[in-house]
Design an enzyme around this catalytic site. Structure first.
Site, PDB file in Angstrom:
ATOM      1  N   ASP A  13       0.870  -1.181   0.000  1.00  0.00           N
ATOM      2  CA  ASP A  13       0.000   0.000   0.000  1.00  0.00           C
ATOM      3  C   ASP A  13       0.902   1.225   0.000  1.00  0.00           C
ATOM      4  OD1 ASP A  13      -3.126   0.759   1.317  1.00  0.00           O
ATOM      5  OD2 ASP A  13      -1.552   2.270   1.114  1.00  0.00           O
ATOM      6  N   MET A  14       0.666   2.110  -0.971  1.00  0.00           N
ATOM      7  CA  MET A  14       1.555   3.268  -1.102  1.00  0.00           C
ATOM      8  C   MET A  14       1.286   4.256   0.028  1.00  0.00           C
ATOM      9  SD  MET A  14       1.225   3.501  -5.202  1.00  0.00           S
ATOM     10  CE  MET A  14       0.818   1.955  -6.051  1.00  0.00           C
ATOM     11  N   ASP A  47      -3.743   2.415  -5.292  1.00  0.00           N
ATOM     12  CA  ASP A  47      -2.460   2.445  -4.557  1.00  0.00           C
ATOM     13  C   ASP A  47      -2.205   1.185  -3.730  1.00  0.00           C
ATOM     14  OD1 ASP A  47      -3.930   2.788  -2.126  1.00  0.00           O
ATOM     15  OD2 ASP A  47      -2.304   4.038  -1.343  1.00  0.00           O
ATOM     16  N   GLU A  48      -2.893   0.109  -4.071  1.00  0.00           N
ATOM     17  CA  GLU A  48      -2.837  -1.049  -3.180  1.00  0.00           C
ATOM     18  C   GLU A  48      -3.058  -2.343  -3.953  1.00  0.00           C
ATOM     19  OE1 GLU A  48      -5.848  -2.478   0.362  1.00  0.00           O
ATOM     20  OE2 GLU A  48      -6.226  -0.636  -0.743  1.00  0.00           O
TER      21      GLU A  48
HETATM   22  P1  TTP Z   1      -5.152   5.254   1.248  1.00  0.00           P
HETATM   23  O1  TTP Z   1      -4.159   4.181   0.943  1.00  0.00           O
HETATM   24  O2  TTP Z   1      -6.268   4.935   2.162  1.00  0.00           O
HETATM   25  O3  TTP Z   1      -4.393   6.504   1.920  1.00  0.00           O
HETATM   26  P2  TTP Z   1      -2.966   7.110   1.617  1.00  0.00           P
HETATM   27  O4  TTP Z   1      -2.194   6.305   0.622  1.00  0.00           O
HETATM   28  O5  TTP Z   1      -3.109   8.553   1.250  1.00  0.00           O
HETATM   29  O6  TTP Z   1      -2.274   7.072   3.034  1.00  0.00           O
HETATM   30  P3  TTP Z   1      -1.653   5.803   3.779  1.00  0.00           P
HETATM   31  O7  TTP Z   1      -0.180   6.014   3.821  1.00  0.00           O
HETATM   32  O8  TTP Z   1      -2.259   5.811   5.128  1.00  0.00           O
HETATM   33  O9  TTP Z   1      -2.008   4.591   2.972  1.00  0.00           O
HETATM   34  O10 TTP Z   1      -5.762   5.818  -0.078  1.00  0.00           O
HETATM   35  C1  TTP Z   1      -5.003   5.950  -1.273  1.00  0.00           C
HETATM   36  C2  TTP Z   1      -5.373   7.218  -2.016  1.00  0.00           C
HETATM   37  O11 TTP Z   1      -6.780   7.215  -2.299  1.00  0.00           O
HETATM   38  C3  TTP Z   1      -5.122   8.486  -1.217  1.00  0.00           C
HETATM   39  O12 TTP Z   1      -3.804   8.992  -1.394  1.00  0.00           O
HETATM   40  C4  TTP Z   1      -6.171   9.416  -1.736  1.00  0.00           C
HETATM   41  C5  TTP Z   1      -7.311   8.526  -2.178  1.00  0.00           C
HETATM   42  N1  TTP Z   1      -8.414   8.566  -1.183  1.00  0.00           N
HETATM   43  C6  TTP Z   1      -9.529   9.366  -1.430  1.00  0.00           C
HETATM   44  O13 TTP Z   1      -9.617   9.994  -2.491  1.00  0.00           O
HETATM   45  N2  TTP Z   1     -10.530   9.418  -0.491  1.00  0.00           N
HETATM   46  C7  TTP Z   1     -10.466   8.740   0.701  1.00  0.00           C
HETATM   47  O14 TTP Z   1     -11.391   8.845   1.534  1.00  0.00           O
HETATM   48  C8  TTP Z   1      -9.322   7.912   0.934  1.00  0.00           C
HETATM   49  C9  TTP Z   1      -9.215   7.126   2.232  1.00  0.00           C
HETATM   50  C10 TTP Z   1      -8.327   7.864  -0.019  1.00  0.00           C
HETATM   51 MG    MG Z   2      -2.088   4.213   0.757  1.00  0.00          MG
END
Ligand code: TTP
Ligand code: MG
Length: 347
Positions: A9-10, A103-104
C-alpha cells in the site's frame, strides 16, 4: 502455512505524487482535495497529519485547523501514471498481482524462495529507486493478514505475520481493524460493548451469524486468522460510473435530467473505451438533507449507447421521489459484459 501473500500500500499516495513533482511540498502542511466550499481531503501529507488532518475531512474544517494550508487540486491522470509505474516495478517480482485500488494490491510470492523480510526490503527499495515513491509491505499466509500487516508500521513499513503470531497479535486490535468489519458493523459491536477483538472471541459463531448474517461467519474466521481466498486475477470491472457533488444544489427535475443526460454521454464513452456493455443501471441521489435515494433497473438486453442509458436513467429519476434540492447525483452501470465475448456467442 507458507508466507506467500505480499500486500503493498503506497504511503500518503496522492500527496506523495505531488511531492515528487514539487519537493518543497514535503515540508509544509499540504492536502490534496477540492477547493470548493464542499471540497473534502482525499489525503494529507505527513506535515498536515501532525495537525490531525485526514482523508474525508471537509476542506473548510482543515483550514480552520491549519491557517496556511496548501491545497492541491487532485490530478487523477497523474496518480494513475505513477500508480502504473509502481505496478510495473512490482510485476517484475510476480505476474500474479491482484490490484485492489489505485495504490494497493496483493501479490503471490510463492515462487520466490527468499527470506521474507529480505524480500520485502528488496521490493520496497526497488519501488523507491525506480519511482521515487514509498510503499508499506505486509507479508503473511493469507490475504487479509497480509493487508493488516501492510498497515502495521506505516509509513515505509514492513511487517510479517506468521501463524505463531495468531491470535495474540489480533487480540488488542479494535474490531474495525478486521477486514470484513466495516464502519456499520463496528458501530453495531461498539453498541453492545465490544471494542476489542479479544472481546469478539467470546461470541460463538451463531451469535455472529445472528448479528451479521452471512458475513458473521467470515468475521468469525478472520479473527482466528482464517481466510481461504486466493487472488482474484480476473480483470473484469464490476461497475463503471459517474458521480458528482454540485457546487450549487440542483433545484428541479429539469436540472436533474440535464445532468443525467451529460452523465449518460460520459458513461457511453467509458463503456466504449472498455469495450463493454451493461445490463443494470443504478441511480444515486443525495438530497440537501443528506438523505440518499438509490434506484436501479436490470434490463433484458445489454445496452451501451447514451440514448439507451439516458432512457433508463430518466425513468429511474422520474420514479424516485425527489422532493428536495439535489446535492449529489450518481449514475453507474453494472452487470457488465465483454463485447468481444458477446460477439463470440454469435459466431
Ligand atoms: P489510502 O491508501 O487509504 O491513503 P494514503 O495512501 O493517502 O495514506 P496511507 O499512507 O495511510 O495509505 O488511499 C489511497 C489514495 O486514495 C489516497 O492517497 C487518496 C485517495 N483517497 C480518497 O480519495 N478518499 C479517501 O477517503 C481515501 C481514504 C483515499
Ligand atoms: Mg495508501
Amino acid at each position: 502455512m507458507e508466507l506467500n501473500f505480499l500486500h503493498f500500500d503506497m504511503d500518503a499516495f496522492f500527496a506523495s505524487c505531488e511531492i515528487l513533482d514539487n519537493p518543497k511540498l514535503k515540508h509544509v502542511p499540504m492536502v490534496v482535495g477540492g477547493k470548493s466550499k464542499r471540497g473534502i481531503i482525499t489525503t494529507a501529507n505527513y506535515e498536515a497529519r501532525k495537525y490531525g488532518l485526514h482523508s474525508a475531512m471537509p476542506i473548510f474544517k482543515a483550514k480552520q485547523l491549519v491557517n496556511d494550508l496548501v491545497i492541491i487540486t487532485p490530478d487523477m491522470e497523474k496518480y494513475k501514471r505513477y500508480s502504473n509505474k509502481v505496478f510495473k516495478v512490482l510485476s517484475t517480482f510476480s505476474d500474479r498481482i491482484q490490484k485492489m485500488s489505485i495504490d494497493e494490491g496483493c501479490m503471490d510470492i510463492s515462487h520466490i524462495k527468499m527470506d521474507r523480510y529480505y524480500l520485502a526490503k528488496l521490493v520496497q527499495d526497488n519501488v523507491r529507486i525506480k519511482t521515487g515513491l514509498s510503499i508499506s509491505i505486509g507479508i503473511s499466509y493469507n490475504m487479509s493478514l497480509a493487508k493488516l500487516a501492510s498497515d502495521w508500521n506505516k509509513p515505509h513499513g514492513i511487517k510479517i505475520i506468521t501463524e505463531e503470531d495468531i491470535p495474540e497479535i489480533l487480540m488488542d486490535l479494535d474490531v474495525g481493524k478486521i477486514q470484513g468489519i466495516g464502519r456499520k458493523s463496528e458501530a453495531k459491536l461498539n453498541d453492545i460493548g465490544i471494542k476489542k477483538v479479544s472481546q469478539l472471541y467470546e461470541l460463538p459463531k451463531d451469535s455472529l451469524k445472528r448479528l451479521f448474517g452471512k458475513s458473521g461467519e467470515i468475521i468469525y474466521d478472520r479473527i482466528r486468522g482464517i481466510d481461504k481466498r486466493d487472488l482474484d486475477l480476473s480483470r473484469i470491472r464490476k461497475s463503471i460510473g459517474e458521480e458528482s457533488t454540485f457546487e450549487n444544489d440542483l433545484k428541479n427535475y429539469r436540472e436533474v435530467l440535464k445532468k443525467l443526460k451529460q452523465f449518460s454521454v460520459e458513461l457511453e464513452k467509458d463503456l466504449e473505451k472498455n469495450d463493454i456493455k451493461a445490463k443494470t443501471i443504478h441511480l444515486k441521489i443525495k438530497l440537501n438533507d443528506f438523505s440518499v435515494i438509490t434506484r436501479s433497473m436490470t434490463l433484458e438486453n445489454y445496452i451501451c449507447t447514451r440514448d439507451d442509458i439516458y432512457r433508463v436513467a430518466k425513468y429511474l429519476a422520474l420514479n424516485a421521489k425527489i422532493d428536495k434540492k439535489v446535492r449529489l447525483l450518481g449514475l453507474s452501470a453494472s452487470n457488465l459484459s465483454d463485447k468481444k465475448y458477446e460477439q463470440l456467442r454469435f459466431l
